[in-house]
Write a protein that holds these residues in place. Structure first.
Motif, PDB file in Angstrom:
ATOM      1  N   THR A  91      33.087-109.921 -75.037  1.00 45.32           N
ATOM      2  CA  THR A  91      33.982-110.647 -75.947  1.00 45.32           C
ATOM      3  C   THR A  91      33.273-110.953 -77.259  1.00 45.32           C
ATOM      4  OG1 THR A  91      35.202-111.593 -74.088  1.00 45.32           O
ATOM      5  CG2 THR A  91      35.387-112.735 -76.201  1.00 45.32           C
ATOM      6  N   ALA A  92      32.015-111.386 -77.190  1.00 48.33           N
ATOM      7  CA  ALA A  92      31.258-111.679 -78.410  1.00 48.33           C
ATOM      8  C   ALA A  92      31.044-110.423 -79.250  1.00 48.33           C
ATOM      9  CB  ALA A  92      29.919-112.321 -78.049  1.00 48.33           C
ATOM     10  N   VAL A  93      30.765-109.307 -78.602  1.00 44.58           N
ATOM     11  CA  VAL A  93      30.575-108.044 -79.318  1.00 44.58           C
ATOM     12  C   VAL A  93      31.887-107.609 -79.987  1.00 44.58           C
ATOM     13  CG1 VAL A  93      30.099-105.569 -79.027  1.00 44.58           C
ATOM     14  CG2 VAL A  93      28.606-107.272 -77.948  1.00 44.58           C
ATOM     15  N   ALA A  94      32.993-107.697 -79.255  1.00 41.75           N
ATOM     16  CA  ALA A  94      34.289-107.306 -79.824  1.00 41.75           C
ATOM     17  C   ALA A  94      34.673-108.216 -80.991  1.00 41.75           C
ATOM     18  CB  ALA A  94      35.367-107.347 -78.743  1.00 41.75           C
ATOM     19  N   ALA A  95      34.426-109.500 -80.852  1.00 40.84           N
ATOM     20  CA  ALA A  95      34.746-110.442 -81.928  1.00 40.84           C
ATOM     21  C   ALA A  95      33.894-110.143 -83.167  1.00 40.84           C
ATOM     22  CB  ALA A  95      34.518-111.871 -81.453  1.00 40.84           C
ATOM     23  N   THR A  96      32.633-109.838 -82.963  1.00 42.44           N
ATOM     24  CA  THR A  96      31.745-109.499 -84.090  1.00 42.44           C
ATOM     25  C   THR A  96      32.247-108.246 -84.804  1.00 42.44           C
ATOM     26  OG1 THR A  96      29.855-110.487 -82.942  1.00 42.44           O
ATOM     27  CG2 THR A  96      29.372-108.973 -84.758  1.00 42.44           C
ATOM     28  N   ALA A  97      32.611-107.234 -84.037  1.00 44.62           N
ATOM     29  CA  ALA A  97      33.126-105.999 -84.643  1.00 44.62           C
ATOM     30  C   ALA A  97      34.419-106.264 -85.413  1.00 44.62           C
ATOM     31  CB  ALA A  97      33.347-104.945 -83.559  1.00 44.62           C
ATOM     32  N   ALA A  98      35.266-107.138 -84.888  1.00 45.30           N
ATOM     33  CA  ALA A  98      36.538-107.457 -85.554  1.00 45.30           C
ATOM     34  C   ALA A  98      36.334-108.313 -86.795  1.00 45.30           C
ATOM     35  CB  ALA A  98      37.464-108.178 -84.578  1.00 45.30           C
ATOM     36  N   GLU A  99      35.213-109.006 -86.862  1.00 46.15           N
ATOM     37  CA  GLU A  99      34.944-109.891 -87.994  1.00 46.15           C
ATOM     38  C   GLU A  99      34.436-109.136 -89.221  1.00 46.15           C
ATOM     39  OE1 GLU A  99      32.857-112.655 -90.573  1.00 46.15           O
ATOM     40  OE2 GLU A  99      31.852-111.121 -89.393  1.00 46.15           O
TER      41      GLU A  99
ATOM     42  N   LEU B  64      42.255-113.347 -82.000  1.00 48.03           N
ATOM     43  CA  LEU B  64      43.188-112.490 -81.261  1.00 48.03           C
ATOM     44  C   LEU B  64      42.427-111.379 -80.533  1.00 48.03           C
ATOM     45  CD1 LEU B  64      46.093-111.778 -80.522  1.00 48.03           C
ATOM     46  CD2 LEU B  64      46.241-110.483 -82.649  1.00 48.03           C
ATOM     47  N   VAL B  65      41.500-110.726 -81.219  1.00 53.40           N
ATOM     48  CA  VAL B  65      40.682-109.680 -80.583  1.00 53.40           C
ATOM     49  C   VAL B  65      39.847-110.275 -79.450  1.00 53.40           C
ATOM     50  CG1 VAL B  65      38.726-108.108 -80.962  1.00 53.40           C
ATOM     51  CG2 VAL B  65      40.642-108.116 -82.568  1.00 53.40           C
TER      52      VAL B  65
ATOM     53  N   THR C  95      40.281-109.222 -75.616  1.00 48.21           N
ATOM     54  CA  THR C  95      39.110-108.670 -74.910  1.00 48.21           C
ATOM     55  C   THR C  95      38.807-109.474 -73.664  1.00 48.21           C
ATOM     56  OG1 THR C  95      38.190-107.895 -77.004  1.00 48.21           O
ATOM     57  CG2 THR C  95      36.665-108.080 -75.134  1.00 48.21           C
ATOM     58  N   LEU C  96      38.789-110.782 -73.787  1.00 51.41           N
ATOM     59  CA  LEU C  96      38.488-111.632 -72.650  1.00 51.41           C
ATOM     60  C   LEU C  96      39.532-111.456 -71.538  1.00 51.41           C
ATOM     61  CD1 LEU C  96      36.451-113.667 -71.630  1.00 51.41           C
ATOM     62  CD2 LEU C  96      37.760-115.469 -72.783  1.00 51.41           C
ATOM     63  N   THR C  97      40.785-111.313 -71.925  1.00 55.57           N
ATOM     64  CA  THR C  97      41.847-111.097 -70.950  1.00 55.57           C
ATOM     65  C   THR C  97      41.664-109.764 -70.228  1.00 55.57           C
ATOM     66  OG1 THR C  97      43.399-112.422 -72.237  1.00 55.57           O
ATOM     67  CG2 THR C  97      44.350-110.875 -70.669  1.00 55.57           C
ATOM     68  N   VAL C  98      41.349-108.718 -70.966  1.00 54.23           N
ATOM     69  CA  VAL C  98      41.182-107.392 -70.377  1.00 54.23           C
ATOM     70  C   VAL C  98      39.949-107.339 -69.476  1.00 54.23           C
ATOM     71  CG1 VAL C  98      40.673-104.961 -70.907  1.00 54.23           C
ATOM     72  CG2 VAL C  98      42.457-106.167 -72.173  1.00 54.23           C
ATOM     73  N   VAL C  99      38.831-107.861 -69.942  1.00 54.96           N
ATOM     74  CA  VAL C  99      37.593-107.727 -69.161  1.00 54.96           C
ATOM     75  C   VAL C  99      37.523-108.660 -67.965  1.00 54.96           C
ATOM     76  CG1 VAL C  99      36.277-106.776 -71.087  1.00 54.96           C
ATOM     77  CG2 VAL C  99      36.175-109.239 -70.619  1.00 54.96           C
ATOM     78  N   THR C 100      38.333-109.706 -67.962  1.00 50.88           N
ATOM     79  CA  THR C 100      38.362-110.588 -66.796  1.00 50.88           C
ATOM     80  C   THR C 100      39.535-110.277 -65.889  1.00 50.88           C
ATOM     81  OG1 THR C 100      39.548-112.331 -68.009  1.00 50.88           O
ATOM     82  CG2 THR C 100      37.133-112.481 -67.928  1.00 50.88           C
ATOM     83  N   GLY C 101      40.413-109.386 -66.389  1.00 55.53           N
ATOM     84  CA  GLY C 101      41.553-108.805 -65.726  1.00 55.53           C
ATOM     85  C   GLY C 101      42.142-109.453 -64.597  1.00 55.53           C
TER      86      GLY C 101
END
Length: 174
Positions: A141-149, A163-164, A168-174
């Motif tokens: 989640t932190a990596v995805a948020a950094t990329a989105a920032e 939102l990203v 991400t957190l929703t998908v990876v914790t599924g």
């Protein structure tokens, strides 16, 4: 948790509405714009001030209020809170580090590599300390948020990045 999320909307939606209304009023009322500048000006970026009458500029705090309301409406409260918190803390640290130490910019943006590194490290720490989020989902989640920032758009980063992060957190914790 769902009930708590719905209860948060009773606070966040009116707060976001007042924030948006304030930015609109500020564009049409010189007196209100002066009040906002004197009261909150030290917390605002120069780009958040309007130079032209009737030019509506939504400031970062308003975007955060809208983002928190939207995340609470779309995601479970634990996901929404983690995503918004990750961004608020990491964005503040990235801004301080990026402005003070940032020399190298990402191509086509005002973002700096050191600011992004600070965002990532702060995001990793925030997620590592967040209760109920395990290490790998938090790190992803932190990596995805950094990329989105990093990009300048689409959308304001105070809306786009949480939102990203929430997705991400929703998908990876599924």
């Amino acid at each position: 948790m769902v009930l708590l999320g719905r209860q948060s909307l009773w606070i966040l939606v009116p707060l976001a509405t007042v924030a948006v209304a304030s930015d609109i009023i500020r564009a049409y009322s010189a007196g209100f714009a002066t009040f906002i500048r004197k009261t909150f000006g030290s917390l605002m970026r120069p780009s958040e001030f309007s130079g032209a009458p009737r030019q509506i500029i939504i400031n970062g705090a308003t975007w955060i209020c809208c983002s928190a309301a939207l995340m609470s409406a779309l995601f479970p409260v634990d996901v929404a809170a983690a995503a918004v918190t990750l961004h608020m803390i990491s964005d503040a640290v990235a801004a301080v580090i990026g402005r003070s130490l940032g020399r190298r910019r990402w191509p086509g943006t005002q973002r700096t590599l050191s600011g992004s590194a600070a965002y990532l490290v702060t995001g990793l720490v925030t997620m590592a300390l967040w209760p109920a989020i395990s290490l790998i989902p938090g790190a992803l989640t932190a990596v995805a948020a950094t990329a989105a920032e990093i990009p300048q758009g689409p959308l304001n980063d105070n809306l786009r990045v949480p939102l990203v992060a929430a997705l991400t957190l929703t998908v990876v914790t599924g």
